[in-house]
Design a protein around this motif. Structure first.
Motif, PDB file in Angstrom:
ATOM      1  N   ARG A   1     -10.406   0.179  -1.942  1.00 43.30           N
ATOM      2  CA  ARG A   1      -9.006   0.508  -1.631  1.00 43.30           C
ATOM      3  C   ARG A   1      -8.124  -0.730  -1.705  1.00 43.30           C
ATOM      4  O   ARG A   1      -6.982  -0.657  -2.156  1.00 43.30           O
ATOM      5  CB  ARG A   1      -8.924   1.141  -0.243  1.00 43.30           C
ATOM      6  CG  ARG A   1      -9.618   2.499  -0.148  1.00 43.30           C
ATOM      7  CD  ARG A   1      -9.300   3.190   1.171  1.00 43.30           C
ATOM      8  NE  ARG A   1     -10.021   4.433   1.307  1.00 43.30           N
ATOM      9  CZ  ARG A   1     -11.159   4.569   1.986  1.00 43.30           C
ATOM     10  NH1 ARG A   1     -11.687   3.520   2.617  1.00 43.30           N
ATOM     11  NH2 ARG A   1     -11.765   5.733   2.063  1.00 43.30           N
TER      12      ARG A   1
ATOM     13  N   ARG B   1      -5.390   7.478  -9.067  1.00 44.23           N
ATOM     14  CA  ARG B   1      -4.610   8.701  -9.089  1.00 44.23           C
ATOM     15  C   ARG B   1      -4.129   8.984 -10.499  1.00 44.23           C
ATOM     16  O   ARG B   1      -3.618   8.122 -11.192  1.00 44.23           O
ATOM     17  CB  ARG B   1      -3.418   8.569  -8.133  1.00 44.23           C
ATOM     18  CG  ARG B   1      -2.521   9.786  -8.051  1.00 44.23           C
ATOM     19  CD  ARG B   1      -3.236  10.984  -7.504  1.00 44.23           C
ATOM     20  NE  ARG B   1      -3.831  10.747  -6.195  1.00 44.23           N
ATOM     21  CZ  ARG B   1      -4.562  11.658  -5.558  1.00 44.23           C
ATOM     22  NH1 ARG B   1      -4.786  12.843  -6.114  1.00 44.23           N
ATOM     23  NH2 ARG B   1      -5.081  11.373  -4.376  1.00 44.23           N
TER      24      ARG B   1
ATOM     25  N   ARG C   1       2.469   4.341  -1.791  1.00 44.68           N
ATOM     26  CA  ARG C   1       1.851   5.027  -2.932  1.00 44.68           C
ATOM     27  C   ARG C   1       2.813   6.038  -3.551  1.00 44.68           C
ATOM     28  O   ARG C   1       3.241   6.983  -2.906  1.00 44.68           O
ATOM     29  CB  ARG C   1       0.579   5.744  -2.472  1.00 44.68           C
ATOM     30  CG  ARG C   1      -0.238   6.377  -3.595  1.00 44.68           C
ATOM     31  CD  ARG C   1      -1.465   7.053  -3.015  1.00 44.68           C
ATOM     32  NE  ARG C   1      -2.296   6.115  -2.283  1.00 44.68           N
ATOM     33  CZ  ARG C   1      -3.202   5.334  -2.857  1.00 44.68           C
ATOM     34  NH1 ARG C   1      -3.384   5.382  -4.170  1.00 44.68           N
ATOM     35  NH2 ARG C   1      -3.920   4.501  -2.132  1.00 44.68           N
TER      36      ARG C   1
ATOM     37  N   PHE D   1       0.807  -1.222   0.000  1.00 46.15           N
ATOM     38  CA  PHE D   1       0.000   0.000   0.000  1.00 46.15           C
ATOM     39  C   PHE D   1       0.842   1.276   0.000  1.00 46.15           C
ATOM     40  O   PHE D   1       0.295   2.366   0.165  1.00 46.15           O
ATOM     41  CB  PHE D   1      -0.991   0.046   1.170  1.00 46.15           C
ATOM     42  CG  PHE D   1      -1.995  -1.064   1.156  1.00 46.15           C
ATOM     43  CD1 PHE D   1      -2.910  -1.173   0.125  1.00 46.15           C
ATOM     44  CD2 PHE D   1      -2.019  -2.011   2.166  1.00 46.15           C
ATOM     45  CE1 PHE D   1      -3.830  -2.203   0.095  1.00 46.15           C
ATOM     46  CE2 PHE D   1      -2.948  -3.049   2.137  1.00 46.15           C
ATOM     47  CZ  PHE D   1      -3.859  -3.149   1.100  1.00 46.15           C
TER      48      PHE D   1
ATOM     49  N   TYR E   1      -7.838   1.020  -5.792  1.00 49.02           N
ATOM     50  CA  TYR E   1      -8.495   2.285  -6.109  1.00 49.02           C
ATOM     51  C   TYR E   1      -8.357   3.250  -4.931  1.00 49.02           C
ATOM     52  O   TYR E   1      -7.893   2.891  -3.855  1.00 49.02           O
ATOM     53  CB  TYR E   1      -9.963   2.047  -6.441  1.00 49.02           C
ATOM     54  CG  TYR E   1     -10.188   1.145  -7.632  1.00 49.02           C
ATOM     55  CD1 TYR E   1      -9.857   1.556  -8.921  1.00 49.02           C
ATOM     56  CD2 TYR E   1     -10.716  -0.136  -7.479  1.00 49.02           C
ATOM     57  CE1 TYR E   1     -10.048   0.731 -10.011  1.00 49.02           C
ATOM     58  CE2 TYR E   1     -10.913  -0.968  -8.569  1.00 49.02           C
ATOM     59  CZ  TYR E   1     -10.572  -0.532  -9.830  1.00 49.02           C
ATOM     60  OH  TYR E   1     -10.759  -1.361 -10.900  1.00 49.02           O
ATOM     61  N   GLU E   2      -8.797   4.498  -5.169  1.00 51.83           N
ATOM     62  CA  GLU E   2      -8.629   5.542  -4.162  1.00 51.83           C
ATOM     63  C   GLU E   2      -9.723   5.521  -3.092  1.00 51.83           C
ATOM     64  O   GLU E   2      -9.597   6.178  -2.084  1.00 51.83           O
ATOM     65  CB  GLU E   2      -8.622   6.919  -4.843  1.00 51.83           C
ATOM     66  CG  GLU E   2      -7.396   7.166  -5.704  1.00 51.83           C
ATOM     67  CD  GLU E   2      -6.150   7.316  -4.868  1.00 51.83           C
ATOM     68  OE1 GLU E   2      -6.222   7.918  -3.785  1.00 51.83           O
ATOM     69  OE2 GLU E   2      -5.093   6.828  -5.290  1.00 51.83           O
ATOM     70  N   GLY E   3     -10.802   4.766  -3.338  1.00 51.41           N
ATOM     71  CA  GLY E   3     -11.904   4.784  -2.387  1.00 51.41           C
ATOM     72  C   GLY E   3     -12.787   6.000  -2.538  1.00 51.41           C
ATOM     73  O   GLY E   3     -13.506   6.372  -1.600  1.00 51.41           O
ATOM     74  N   GLU E   4     -12.754   6.637  -3.720  1.00 48.78           N
ATOM     75  CA  GLU E   4     -13.580   7.795  -4.018  1.00 48.78           C
ATOM     76  C   GLU E   4     -14.622   7.415  -5.065  1.00 48.78           C
ATOM     77  O   GLU E   4     -14.385   6.569  -5.921  1.00 48.78           O
ATOM     78  CB  GLU E   4     -12.717   8.956  -4.543  1.00 48.78           C
ATOM     79  CG  GLU E   4     -11.653   9.428  -3.569  1.00 48.78           C
ATOM     80  CD  GLU E   4     -12.242  10.200  -2.405  1.00 48.78           C
ATOM     81  OE1 GLU E   4     -13.400  10.667  -2.539  1.00 48.78           O
ATOM     82  OE2 GLU E   4     -11.561  10.357  -1.385  1.00 48.78           O
TER      83      GLU E   4
ATOM     84  N   THR F   1      -0.709   0.394  -6.045  1.00 46.68           N
ATOM     85  CA  THR F   1      -0.509   1.801  -5.727  1.00 46.68           C
ATOM     86  C   THR F   1       0.920   2.267  -5.979  1.00 46.68           C
ATOM     87  O   THR F   1       1.195   3.457  -5.882  1.00 46.68           O
ATOM     88  CB  THR F   1      -0.869   2.065  -4.255  1.00 46.68           C
ATOM     89  OG1 THR F   1      -0.078   1.209  -3.414  1.00 46.68           O
ATOM     90  CG2 THR F   1      -2.347   1.761  -4.012  1.00 46.68           C
TER      91      THR F   1
ATOM     92  N   LEU G   1     -16.153   0.905   0.387  1.00 43.24           N
ATOM     93  CA  LEU G   1     -14.984   1.777   0.214  1.00 43.24           C
ATOM     94  C   LEU G   1     -13.690   1.034   0.536  1.00 43.24           C
ATOM     95  O   LEU G   1     -12.679   1.197  -0.151  1.00 43.24           O
ATOM     96  CB  LEU G   1     -15.125   3.018   1.105  1.00 43.24           C
ATOM     97  CG  LEU G   1     -16.310   3.928   0.803  1.00 43.24           C
ATOM     98  CD1 LEU G   1     -16.364   5.085   1.785  1.00 43.24           C
ATOM     99  CD2 LEU G   1     -16.234   4.460  -0.617  1.00 43.24           C
ATOM    100  N   GLU G   2     -13.708   0.201   1.576  1.00 41.24           N
ATOM    101  CA  GLU G   2     -12.515  -0.552   1.953  1.00 41.24           C
ATOM    102  C   GLU G   2     -12.165  -1.574   0.874  1.00 41.24           C
ATOM    103  O   GLU G   2     -10.979  -1.753   0.553  1.00 41.24           O
ATOM    104  CB  GLU G   2     -12.754  -1.254   3.292  1.00 41.24           C
ATOM    105  CG  GLU G   2     -11.550  -2.068   3.789  1.00 41.24           C
ATOM    106  CD  GLU G   2     -10.342  -1.202   4.056  1.00 41.24           C
ATOM    107  OE1 GLU G   2      -9.223  -1.726   4.031  1.00 41.24           O
ATOM    108  OE2 GLU G   2     -10.521   0.016   4.288  1.00 41.24           O
TER     109      GLU G   2
END
Length: 258
Positions: free
Chosen positions: A222, A241, A115, A113, A226-229, A132, A218-219
């Protein structure tokens, strides 16, 4: 030291065999860890070619006779000499740590993780599809191969078998196992609960179950890299990103950059 020698002498004098055995075992372990366990001149391993964000990465491993990991080599094409040198030195440092007894689990926990660029889509690997960073990809691969950490893979081992087949229709799931509706997650996230009607088995914005499902979605995003957005165009949790902004890999929308 002197205190340990005195304690050992006292244990021997009093006939405390348990204390003597414990002290000697600690010494053996410390002396073993202080020595470098070198790999044999001819060793096994594998080479994995992949690309991270369009950058080719070659990972080569060296193994002990029992199959455990003892060294890694990293090679990236089309990168500057300084970056390649840093990656080579990083691989040497990891290899020395492994040979001096540092568990691979510690390296995985420290570097997964992380980044930085290059990152994003991973090509050429059957289990990892997003990362990431290059370092994140490397230690995901090592964890999957040598530690059986399937939780760090985006594709399960069963899905890549040559005889893998579908499982057909699933039985109705309970509320606890229900997968969150991405459209509902998007509605709740942007605060439009009063303007968008609910349908089906949507989650209530004021319930603990709904909040737990959103957090789980969301978790999971991630964990897949992914960014969790949420994408403001399609509502998918597939934002990655892209420089200083975010880009949706589902529809191509960005948060303001090109």
């Amino acid at each position: 030291d002197a205190e340990e020698e005195m304690a050992l002498s006292d244990a021997v004098a009093t006939g405390d065999t348990r204390e003597v055995a414990r002290t000697m075992a600690e010494r053996v372990v410390l002396r073993y860890q202080a020595r470098r366990n070198r790999l044999p001149q001819r060793r096994g391993g594998y080479t994995q070619k992949a690309s991270v964000g369009g950058h080719k990465v070659y990972l080569r491993t060296g193994e002990y006779p029992d199959g455990s990991l003892g060294e890694i080599f990293l090679d990236m094409h089309r990168e500057g000499a300084a970056f390649r040198s840093l990656m080579n030195c990083f691989a040497i440092a990891i290899s020395l740590g492994l040979q001096y007894g540092v568990p691979l689990e510690e390296f995985v926990d420290a570097f997964v993780f992380t980044r930085f660029e290059p990152n994003g889509m991973v090509g050429g690997h059957d289990r990892i599809k997003m990362s990431t960073s290059v370092i994140d990809y490397i230690f995901r691969e090592l964890a999957i191969t040598y530690l059986g950490r399937n939780d760090l893979a985006q594709v399960s081992a069963e899905d890549v078998r040559h005889d893998a087949v579908g499982i057909g229709e699933r039985e109705p799931e309970t509320d606890d196992d229900e997968q969150p509706d991405l459209a509902e997650v998007h509605r709740l996230a942007v605060g439009q609960a009063a303007t968008v009607p609910r349908s089906g088995t949507s989650m209530g914005s004021g319930t603990a179950a709904g909040s737990a499902q959103i957090a789980r979605a969301l978790e999971e995003a991630r964990l897949k890299g992914y960014e969790g957005e949420l994408c403001h165009e399609c509502g998918q949790l597939t934002m990655v990103r892209n420089g200083t902004c975010l880009k949706c890999v589902s529809c191509g929308a960005t948060t303001g950059c090109s």
